[in-house]
Design a protein around this motif. Sequence first.
Motif, PDB file in Angstrom:
ATOM      1  N   UNK A 258      27.797  27.505  34.105  1.00 17.71           N
ATOM      2  CA  UNK A 258      28.729  28.115  35.052  1.00 17.71           C
ATOM      3  C   UNK A 258      30.151  28.016  34.525  1.00 17.71           C
ATOM      4  N   UNK A 259      30.900  29.065  34.716  1.00 20.86           N
ATOM      5  CA  UNK A 259      32.295  29.110  34.266  1.00 20.86           C
ATOM      6  C   UNK A 259      33.129  29.776  35.351  1.00 20.86           C
ATOM      7  N   UNK A 260      34.461  29.577  35.327  1.00 21.41           N
ATOM      8  CA  UNK A 260      35.314  30.295  36.276  1.00 21.41           C
ATOM      9  C   UNK A 260      35.235  31.809  36.036  1.00 21.41           C
ATOM     10  N   UNK A 261      35.060  32.570  37.104  1.00 19.08           N
ATOM     11  CA  UNK A 261      34.913  34.022  36.996  1.00 19.08           C
ATOM     12  C   UNK A 261      35.886  34.719  37.927  1.00 19.08           C
ATOM     13  N   UNK A 262      36.441  35.840  37.460  1.00 15.77           N
ATOM     14  CA  UNK A 262      37.250  36.702  38.304  1.00 15.77           C
ATOM     15  C   UNK A 262      36.320  37.703  38.991  1.00 15.77           C
ATOM     16  N   UNK A 263      36.285  37.681  40.310  1.00 14.37           N
ATOM     17  CA  UNK A 263      35.333  38.506  41.044  1.00 14.37           C
ATOM     18  C   UNK A 263      35.554  40.001  40.809  1.00 14.37           C
ATOM     19  N   UNK A 264      36.809  40.432  40.798  1.00 12.65           N
ATOM     20  CA  UNK A 264      37.091  41.853  40.592  1.00 12.65           C
ATOM     21  C   UNK A 264      36.607  42.301  39.211  1.00 12.65           C
ATOM     22  N   UNK A 265      36.838  41.456  38.218  1.00 12.08           N
ATOM     23  CA  UNK A 265      36.408  41.796  36.857  1.00 12.08           C
ATOM     24  C   UNK A 265      34.886  41.853  36.765  1.00 12.08           C
ATOM     25  N   UNK A 266      34.200  40.911  37.434  1.00 13.03           N
ATOM     26  CA  UNK A 266      32.742  40.906  37.407  1.00 13.03           C
ATOM     27  C   UNK A 266      32.179  42.133  38.123  1.00 13.03           C
ATOM     28  N   UNK A 267      32.779  42.509  39.247  1.00 11.22           N
ATOM     29  CA  UNK A 267      32.344  43.713  39.947  1.00 11.22           C
ATOM     30  C   UNK A 267      32.511  44.953  39.060  1.00 11.22           C
ATOM     31  N   UNK A 268      33.651  45.047  38.400  1.00  6.93           N
ATOM     32  CA  UNK A 268      33.910  46.213  37.552  1.00  6.93           C
ATOM     33  C   UNK A 268      32.958  46.265  36.356  1.00  6.93           C
ATOM     34  N   UNK A 269      32.535  45.103  35.861  1.00  4.47           N
ATOM     35  CA  UNK A 269      31.578  45.097  34.755  1.00  4.47           C
ATOM     36  C   UNK A 269      30.171  45.436  35.235  1.00  4.47           C
ATOM     37  N   UNK A 270      29.932  45.305  36.537  1.00  3.44           N
ATOM     38  CA  UNK A 270      28.626  45.639  37.108  1.00  3.44           C
ATOM     39  C   UNK A 270      28.516  47.129  37.407  1.00  3.44           C
ATOM     40  N   UNK A 271      29.613  47.753  37.768  1.00  2.00           N
ATOM     41  CA  UNK A 271      29.587  49.153  38.207  1.00  2.00           C
ATOM     42  C   UNK A 271      29.002  50.133  37.189  1.00  2.00           C
ATOM     43  N   UNK A 272      29.230  49.953  35.867  1.00  2.00           N
ATOM     44  CA  UNK A 272      28.624  50.921  34.936  1.00  2.00           C
ATOM     45  C   UNK A 272      27.112  51.016  35.043  1.00  2.00           C
ATOM     46  N   UNK A 273      26.450  49.961  35.525  1.00  3.47           N
ATOM     47  CA  UNK A 273      24.998  49.981  35.638  1.00  3.47           C
ATOM     48  C   UNK A 273      24.522  50.937  36.737  1.00  3.47           C
ATOM     49  N   UNK A 274      25.381  51.209  37.714  1.00  4.26           N
ATOM     50  CA  UNK A 274      24.994  52.110  38.814  1.00  4.26           C
ATOM     51  C   UNK A 274      25.966  53.287  38.925  1.00  4.26           C
ATOM     52  N   UNK A 275      26.805  53.472  37.919  1.00  8.04           N
ATOM     53  CA  UNK A 275      27.848  54.501  37.999  1.00  8.04           C
ATOM     54  C   UNK A 275      27.261  55.895  38.183  1.00  8.04           C
ATOM     55  N   UNK A 276      26.179  56.190  37.490  1.00  5.94           N
ATOM     56  CA  UNK A 276      25.609  57.533  37.588  1.00  5.94           C
ATOM     57  C   UNK A 276      25.077  57.804  38.992  1.00  5.94           C
ATOM     58  N   UNK A 277      24.373  56.816  39.576  1.00 10.38           N
ATOM     59  CA  UNK A 277      23.833  56.999  40.929  1.00 10.38           C
ATOM     60  C   UNK A 277      24.949  57.164  41.957  1.00 10.38           C
ATOM     61  N   UNK A 278      25.996  56.334  41.827  1.00  7.60           N
ATOM     62  CA  UNK A 278      27.117  56.435  42.772  1.00  7.60           C
ATOM     63  C   UNK A 278      27.838  57.782  42.614  1.00  7.60           C
ATOM     64  N   UNK A 279      28.038  58.191  41.380  1.00  5.39           N
ATOM     65  CA  UNK A 279      28.784  59.429  41.108  1.00  5.39           C
ATOM     66  C   UNK A 279      28.129  60.637  41.780  1.00  5.39           C
ATOM     67  N   UNK A 280      26.793  60.667  41.798  1.00  4.29           N
ATOM     68  CA  UNK A 280      26.097  61.827  42.337  1.00  4.29           C
ATOM     69  C   UNK A 280      25.765  61.700  43.831  1.00  4.29           C
ATOM     70  N   UNK A 281      26.048  60.545  44.416  1.00  2.00           N
ATOM     71  CA  UNK A 281      25.632  60.379  45.803  1.00  2.00           C
ATOM     72  C   UNK A 281      26.751  59.953  46.738  1.00  2.00           C
ATOM     73  N   UNK A 282      27.847  59.383  46.232  1.00  2.00           N
ATOM     74  CA  UNK A 282      28.842  58.813  47.152  1.00  2.00           C
ATOM     75  C   UNK A 282      30.209  58.730  46.486  1.00  2.00           C
ATOM     76  N   UNK A 283      31.208  58.510  47.327  1.00  2.00           N
ATOM     77  CA  UNK A 283      32.559  58.207  46.853  1.00  2.00           C
ATOM     78  C   UNK A 283      32.742  56.701  46.870  1.00  2.00           C
ATOM     79  N   UNK A 284      33.250  56.163  45.776  1.00  2.00           N
ATOM     80  CA  UNK A 284      33.452  54.720  45.654  1.00  2.00           C
ATOM     81  C   UNK A 284      34.897  54.379  45.969  1.00  2.00           C
ATOM     82  N   UNK A 285      35.086  53.420  46.862  1.00  2.00           N
ATOM     83  CA  UNK A 285      36.425  52.942  47.223  1.00  2.00           C
ATOM     84  C   UNK A 285      36.495  51.448  46.898  1.00  2.00           C
TER      85      UNK A 285
END
Length: 557
Positions: A258-285
């Motif tokens: 375990x290490x100190x993590x920035x939540x916003x940075x971790x979320x942004x690194x996760x988004x590419x995994x679902x970017x295509x699904x979100x892009x075609x189905x919803x607006x991300x805020x």
Amino acid sequence: MPQLDFATALAPPLVTPRLPERFDKTLSCATIPFVRSADFEKRASGRTLLIVEDDTDIREALAGLLEMEGFHVIGCPNGREGLDWLRKSPKPDLILLDLMMPVMDGWQFRVVQKDDPELAIIPVIAVSADSTAKAAAIDAEAYLKKPVDYDTLVETIDRLLVESEHRALQARLAQTDRLTSLGTLAVGVAHEINNPLAYVLLNLGYLTEELPRLLANPESSKSREALVALEHARDGAERIRNTVRSLRTFSRPENESRTPLQLAKLLDSTLPMVANEIHHRARLVKDYGQVPDVVANEARLGQVFLNLLINAVQALPEDRSDQNRIHLVVRSSSPDRVVVEVHDNGMGIPSQVRGRIFEPFFTTKPVGIGTGLGLTICHGIVASLGGTLSFESEVGKGTVFRVELPAVARTAADVHRAASGAPTKRAKPPGRGRILVVDDEPIVCFSLERLLSNEGDVVALTSARQALTSIERGARFDVILCDLMMPEMDGPILYDELCKVAPGQAECMLFVTGGAFTPRAREFLERVSNTRIEKPFDVGALVELVRARVGESLRIE
């Protein structure tokens, strides 16, 4: 005390007694000798049964008794209404089906049910007063002839629920094996992509810096077009880099550090995994507040966010992409707690299944989509970090999943940096240092040499043994950029050898990792405190890091 002859109660309609006059549910349940398996009460709790029976008295009698067992019971008077309910409601765990009914009988119901893949997996108990071979041959998981003994009915329901759980468990285990193989494959693919992508990015970064100086007229339209094309190529490579990095985060072998993590940075690194699904189905805020770090394992916490994002996407109707919205919120709930919320404005979670959301193997998703393990695993991960995972939902309006975690205590310097809104920039050192690059991939090696040539005198070698020999003969470097995994002599061996002959040089090492770790390499990285850099490189961050290390070394001298 009056006794309930349940066999008579479930007899054919012509001999059914007038149940409203003599049916006392409390007394009846008290006088029937129930036989249960050890886990029946837990198994029945919250499960949904659909009773398709045209006789109102029998249907209500069964519903009353089974609801007292803990089941949630739905009743329909014929097969057509039963199918209509199935198509618009969460799927039940079992169907109790009368065969002889008006409008649509049980045989017709089964034909339609089996033709629908989502409905075909629901087990069926067929019940009928018909004593012909046609009735006994009904394609169902069980067949009971009226009049039915209540104990026999309960034992049959219990048996089918157990069998259903076993089938689901086997399917999940098979899927887990496939996912494990896929994860191993993903690590290898990511590693193979990393090296060529690393030198693509390095050379694009170099060209972006040097091309304006080489062009005869940098301000001409042709020159500007060339620079724009170069910038577009670099943006595309950066997108590949972010996707590969996300893939590595979620497919690497389990590591509990375990290490100190920035939540916003971790979320942004996760988004590419679902970017295509979100892009075609919803607006991300995104609504990211400034919050302290949390201490967690990057892969495991990233798995939580990925699962919540996938659930949010799948909760949104495909036919209203212009209205669908996913809202990510990062905020502090108290000075020592931080919260990540994943909102969607989808269909919401029905009230009758909310109590089972975190239950293992429970899913409302279609066959082949949900495993029923995602939220259970997420709940366990968050709890292991000292946090909580909760949700709020309203049918027709949407759902919010909330992850609350303990925050790392911030120092006064952290608070000052957050308030300033910008990191401190490092000045370029006045002198030139010496930089050693060690990488068995020649193009990566020499691309790094070219990129870092403005930061110092660079020596590039494709062999760790050559690097060791050079240092043993007296060469000294301010920074040693060394690949972790190499043939013959790898980074860990070079480090251990340098600790013997030149400990100061071992401290100067920065390890470059491509993601395909052996157990020995993972143990080594946990043992040493040297900085590690992931391929494919963030070119700007790499240059700044090397520049800073060279500057520190020159100031010490």
